[in-house]
Write a protein that holds these residues in place. Sequence first.
Motif, PDB file in Angstrom:
ATOM      1  N   GLY A 167      39.606  73.716  54.138  1.00 11.06           N
ATOM      2  CA  GLY A 167      39.693  74.484  52.893  1.00 11.06           C
ATOM      3  C   GLY A 167      39.949  75.936  53.230  1.00 11.06           C
ATOM      4  N   GLY A 191      35.848  75.683  54.332  1.00 12.45           N
ATOM      5  CA  GLY A 191      35.642  74.875  55.529  1.00 12.45           C
ATOM      6  C   GLY A 191      36.931  74.724  56.302  1.00 12.45           C
ATOM      7  N   GLN A 192      36.875  73.829  57.273  1.00 10.27           N
ATOM      8  CA  GLN A 192      37.998  73.670  58.187  1.00 10.27           C
ATOM      9  C   GLN A 192      39.267  73.227  57.474  1.00 10.27           C
ATOM     10  N   THR A 223      16.502  71.073  50.836  1.00  9.83           N
ATOM     11  CA  THR A 223      15.227  70.351  50.804  1.00  9.83           C
ATOM     12  C   THR A 223      14.864  69.759  52.161  1.00  9.83           C
ATOM     13  N   ILE A 249      23.914  72.157  50.763  1.00  7.09           N
ATOM     14  CA  ILE A 249      25.018  71.845  51.680  1.00  7.09           C
ATOM     15  C   ILE A 249      24.396  71.526  53.034  1.00  7.09           C
ATOM     16  N   SER A 250      24.787  70.404  53.647  1.00  9.99           N
ATOM     17  CA  SER A 250      24.117  69.971  54.877  1.00  9.99           C
ATOM     18  C   SER A 250      24.497  70.827  56.080  1.00  9.99           C
ATOM     19  N   GLY A 251      25.735  71.378  56.067  1.00 14.38           N
ATOM     20  CA  GLY A 251      26.156  72.197  57.194  1.00 14.38           C
ATOM     21  C   GLY A 251      26.886  71.392  58.252  1.00 14.38           C
ATOM     22  N   ALA A 281      18.192  69.830  58.094  1.00 17.95           N
ATOM     23  CA  ALA A 281      19.617  70.045  57.786  1.00 17.95           C
ATOM     24  C   ALA A 281      20.240  70.928  58.869  1.00 17.95           C
ATOM     25  N   SER A 321      31.392  72.808  48.914  1.00 18.04           N
ATOM     26  CA  SER A 321      31.754  71.983  50.061  1.00 18.04           C
ATOM     27  C   SER A 321      32.897  71.054  49.672  1.00 18.04           C
ATOM     28  N   THR A 381      38.288  66.927  64.019  1.00 15.44           N
ATOM     29  CA  THR A 381      37.486  68.037  63.485  1.00 15.44           C
ATOM     30  C   THR A 381      36.060  68.081  64.035  1.00 15.44           C
ATOM     31  N   GLY A 394      13.521  74.076  50.351  1.00 14.46           N
ATOM     32  CA  GLY A 394      13.070  73.902  48.979  1.00 14.46           C
ATOM     33  C   GLY A 394      14.164  73.315  48.117  1.00 14.46           C
ATOM     34  N   ASP A 395      13.784  73.006  46.895  1.00 10.48           N
ATOM     35  CA  ASP A 395      14.686  72.368  45.948  1.00 10.48           C
ATOM     36  C   ASP A 395      15.572  73.437  45.291  1.00 10.48           C
ATOM     37  N   ALA A 396      16.880  73.269  45.431  1.00 10.38           N
ATOM     38  CA  ALA A 396      17.808  74.254  44.876  1.00 10.38           C
ATOM     39  C   ALA A 396      17.585  74.464  43.384  1.00 10.38           C
ATOM     40  N   PHE A 397      17.152  73.404  42.697  1.00  7.14           N
ATOM     41  CA  PHE A 397      16.978  73.507  41.244  1.00  7.14           C
ATOM     42  C   PHE A 397      15.827  74.461  40.885  1.00  7.14           C
ATOM     43  N   TRP A 451      47.734  64.351  55.291  1.00  5.75           N
ATOM     44  CA  TRP A 451      47.211  64.004  53.967  1.00  5.75           C
ATOM     45  C   TRP A 451      48.129  64.464  52.842  1.00  5.75           C
ATOM     46  N   ARG A 471      26.833  68.831  47.658  1.00  8.80           N
ATOM     47  CA  ARG A 471      26.501  67.585  46.990  1.00  8.80           C
ATOM     48  C   ARG A 471      25.029  67.549  46.541  1.00  8.80           C
TER      49      ARG A 471
HETATM   50  C1  LIG Z   1      38.800  65.792  58.854  1.00  9.93           C
HETATM   51  C2  LIG Z   1      37.634  66.298  58.058  1.00  9.93           C
HETATM   52  C3  LIG Z   1      37.720  67.565  57.502  1.00  9.93           C
HETATM   53  C4  LIG Z   1      36.647  68.075  56.740  1.00  9.93           C
HETATM   54  N1  LIG Z   1      36.752  69.333  56.211  1.00  9.93           N
HETATM   55  C5  LIG Z   1      35.696  69.839  55.499  1.00  9.93           C
HETATM   56  C6  LIG Z   1      35.761  71.159  54.949  1.00  9.93           C
HETATM   57  O1  LIG Z   1      36.747  71.878  55.080  1.00  9.93           O
HETATM   58  N2  LIG Z   1      34.691  71.614  54.243  1.00  9.93           N
HETATM   59  C7  LIG Z   1      33.555  70.860  54.035  1.00  9.93           C
HETATM   60  O2  LIG Z   1      32.613  71.358  53.365  1.00  9.93           O
HETATM   61  N3  LIG Z   1      33.486  69.616  54.540  1.00  9.93           N
HETATM   62  C8  LIG Z   1      34.528  69.084  55.258  1.00  9.93           C
HETATM   63  N4  LIG Z   1      34.441  67.803  55.730  1.00  9.93           N
HETATM   64  C9  LIG Z   1      33.300  66.976  55.295  1.00  9.93           C
HETATM   65  C10 LIG Z   1      32.043  67.245  56.084  1.00  9.93           C
HETATM   66  O3  LIG Z   1      32.048  66.451  57.233  1.00  9.93           O
HETATM   67  C11 LIG Z   1      30.797  66.885  55.255  1.00  9.93           C
HETATM   68  O4  LIG Z   1      30.887  65.549  54.844  1.00  9.93           O
HETATM   69  C12 LIG Z   1      30.616  67.759  54.002  1.00  9.93           C
HETATM   70  O5  LIG Z   1      30.682  69.126  54.329  1.00  9.93           O
HETATM   71  C13 LIG Z   1      29.273  67.463  53.361  1.00  9.93           C
HETATM   72  O6  LIG Z   1      29.177  68.116  52.134  1.00  9.93           O
HETATM   73  P1  LIG Z   1      27.759  68.481  51.521  1.00  9.93           P
HETATM   74  O7  LIG Z   1      27.002  69.264  52.499  1.00  9.93           O
HETATM   75  O8  LIG Z   1      28.002  69.077  50.181  1.00  9.93           O
HETATM   76  O9  LIG Z   1      27.112  67.049  51.259  1.00  9.93           O
HETATM   77  P2  LIG Z   1      26.002  66.233  52.077  1.00  9.93           P
HETATM   78  O10 LIG Z   1      26.341  66.134  53.506  1.00  9.93           O
HETATM   79  O11 LIG Z   1      25.777  65.023  51.293  1.00  9.93           O
HETATM   80  O12 LIG Z   1      24.745  67.192  52.000  1.00  9.93           O
HETATM   81  C14 LIG Z   1      23.994  67.437  50.864  1.00  9.93           C
HETATM   82  C15 LIG Z   1      22.839  68.310  51.292  1.00  9.93           C
HETATM   83  O13 LIG Z   1      22.106  68.685  50.149  1.00  9.93           O
HETATM   84  C16 LIG Z   1      20.720  68.617  50.435  1.00  9.93           C
HETATM   85  N5  LIG Z   1      20.029  68.439  49.149  1.00  9.93           N
HETATM   86  C17 LIG Z   1      19.925  67.332  48.381  1.00  9.93           C
HETATM   87  N6  LIG Z   1      19.249  67.610  47.254  1.00  9.93           N
HETATM   88  C18 LIG Z   1      18.932  68.914  47.302  1.00  9.93           C
HETATM   89  C19 LIG Z   1      18.230  69.768  46.425  1.00  9.93           C
HETATM   90  N7  LIG Z   1      17.758  69.363  45.255  1.00  9.93           N
HETATM   91  N8  LIG Z   1      18.060  71.061  46.797  1.00  9.93           N
HETATM   92  C20 LIG Z   1      18.521  71.520  47.981  1.00  9.93           C
HETATM   93  N9  LIG Z   1      19.205  70.752  48.836  1.00  9.93           N
HETATM   94  C21 LIG Z   1      19.407  69.450  48.506  1.00  9.93           C
HETATM   95  C22 LIG Z   1      20.573  67.461  51.388  1.00  9.93           C
HETATM   96  O14 LIG Z   1      19.405  67.613  52.163  1.00  9.93           O
HETATM   97  C23 LIG Z   1      21.857  67.614  52.229  1.00  9.93           C
HETATM   98  O15 LIG Z   1      21.630  68.440  53.356  1.00  9.93           O
HETATM   99  C24 LIG Z   1      35.482  67.285  56.516  1.00  9.93           C
HETATM  100  C25 LIG Z   1      35.414  66.020  57.094  1.00  9.93           C
HETATM  101  C26 LIG Z   1      36.454  65.530  57.872  1.00  9.93           C
HETATM  102  C27 LIG Z   1      36.321  64.179  58.477  1.00  9.93           C
END
Ligand SMILES: Cc1cc2nc3c(=O)[nH]c(=O)nc-3n(C[C@H](O)[C@H](O)[C@H](O)COP(=O)(O)OP(=O)(O)OC[C@H]3O[C@@H](n4cnc5c(N)ncnc54)[C@H](O)[C@@H]3O)c2cc1C
Lengths: 313, 246
Positions: free
Chosen positions: A242, A239-240, A276, A255-257, A280, A223, B13, A292-295, B41, A198
């Motif tokens: 996917g 992920g779990q 960033t 990706i937050s992890g 995380a 993600s 999870t 750092g900034d992915a961009f 789901w 995201r």
């Molecule tokens: C039952 C269940 C199953 C799930 N299964 C999965 C699964 O299989 N796979 C999965 O991925 N998730 C799964 N999730 C969701 C998971 O819990 C997280 O919500 C999801 O992984 C978050 O995605 P994200 O890291 O892309 O987004 P976010 O959590 O919003 O993280 C975005 C990250 O980007 C960073 N960021 C922002 N801007 C920048 C920038 N310019 N440069 C660098 N970094 C930046 C932020 O610091 C943040 O760490 C599941 C959740 C549940 C409840």
Amino acid sequence: MSVLVYINSKNGLHKSAFESVTYGKKLGDVTVITTGSLSADQLATLGNYGASKVLIDRSVEGDDDQQLTRVISSAADTCSANTIIFSHDMVAKAVAPRLSVRLKAGLISGAIGIPSSDGTVPVNVFSGKAFGHVKVNAARTIISLLPNSIQPEQFDGSCAVEDFNGNAGSAGVKVLSTKKPEGQIPLPEAELVVSAGRGLKGPENWGIVEDLAAALGAATACSRPVSDIGWRPHHEHVGQTGVAIRPNLYIAAGISGAIQHLAGVNGSKVIVVINTDPEAPFFKAADYGVIGDAFEVLPRLTEAVKKFRASSH
Amino acid sequence: MKILVCISKSPDTTSKISFTDNSTKFDENGVQYIVNPYDEWYALVRALEIKEANGGNVTIISVGSAGDEAVIRKALAIGADDAVRIDADPTDAYYTAMQIAEYAKSNGFDLVLTGKETINYNGSQVGGMIAEALDQPFVSVASKLAVSGSTLTLEREINGGIEVVEVNTPAVVSCAKGMAEQRIPNMRGIMAARTKPLQVVAPIAVDQMTTYVNYTMPNAKSACKMIDPTNMDQLVELLHNEAKVI
Ligand SMILES: Cc1cc2nc3c(=O)[nH]c(=O)nc-3n(C[C@H](O)[C@H](O)[C@H](O)COP(=O)(O)OP(=O)(O)OC[C@H]3O[C@@H](n4cnc5c(N)ncnc54)[C@H](O)[C@@H]3O)c2cc1C
């Protein structure tokens, strides 16, 4: 011991096929069973990985689960195989369970290594958060091996290729059409993966992810929220809930992890995290971290990779 | 259309995964169970949509002990007409599949749906095993399912792409993302679930084919090496010379 290895050769012979034959060779004398239209010369190359014989049933063109089950089952009887190996791909997910019922064989799916001295086979459980060690209580064993779990090994071998009639019968599933993205590396088999979340803000920004993937020769992943909102196709969701992958290199940007994301990727040999936020959670699972900034970081990394590739060739 | 939806429980999870009894048993202490996400789901919600559009009946089936009825009621709260619990410990995929196949055989369903895998054992085994036991076609990892009379049109994942296929009922389908959207149960659903029929059926004798002898945890990662964001040449150099992955 007689080992039967099923290989899906519809799109030619790939690394996963060499992995399966190598795996089989570690257990016994390998016969390969395949279907389709590859030439005997192409199939004979499997001898280099330890196969002593290849059987091909040319009457079966597609991947119908019932036809393949019948063919593999007759091949297992023909060569009295007590162990049958699959690569844990989409075809194996449909066929191996059927075959297990048909042959009354114990099925171990998602194996990540060879049997240990106590006869147990290691598998991924809890989407890679832990490993299980599984034993079979039946006369026959089926093992479905996760891609990238062992390295193919080459021998100076030769092998015979024979036409085989496995009494395939008719197909239960009628294929109407197939959509294959051209030139893409299938994610589960990819050795290098570039993934983004995201933090990339929107689908229009994926160019910098694709550029890095192209420079590396990597597959792309994402993600879950990214595929849920439709920024990227579902098959890229790791992920779990996917795809679970085990590449040599996993690069995660923005990706937050979250624990559910880590579950699908923590089998990766090396993880690079670009984020960033120094807090995380992904950094805890990473080998190399870039705050750092992915961009800015992704294009810079792409340039560095291009420079490296240009100088090393 | 008579639809049977197979559901399994799985740990939430976010559960911390650990093992007891000399690493031979999953530690259930403090673990919340949910309906396996793929079953809930995708399989269950798509079954309900098909029923809403074409009429018919949706039955939920699960192999488990009395303690698992809470998870079955959770699924009933989302929808479905009734549920069946095969009163046994689901010791392995083969055992579980044979129990479900036996029930399906004697009760005649047009369509049996499973999730593409469970998120605890990730086996992707039960659906295919049921299909073989019933001698029916099996469409695995389907992301779309449309019904027209006794013909099903599906999209499914194949190696490196998508395939559009057609099968005639009766058939077995394992369901993945894309097939439906998660539904949050409402208060009415939760109330109704309490009184929906939940039949308990005795298991048949089946051999267990596989045993999980013990479990191990992945090695802890060593500390993450931080790289200056302006020095990507160094990262490439490390990936090449130290990690040896490019
Ligand atoms: C039952 C269940 C199953 C799930 N299964 C999965 C699964 O299989 N796979 C999965 O991925 N998730 C799964 N999730 C969701 C998971 O819990 C997280 O919500 C999801 O992984 C978050 O995605 P994200 O890291 O892309 O987004 P976010 O959590 O919003 O993280 C975005 C990250 O980007 C960073 N960021 C922002 N801007 C920048 C920038 N310019 N440069 C660098 N970094 C930046 C932020 O610091 C943040 O760490 C599941 C959740 C549940 C409840």
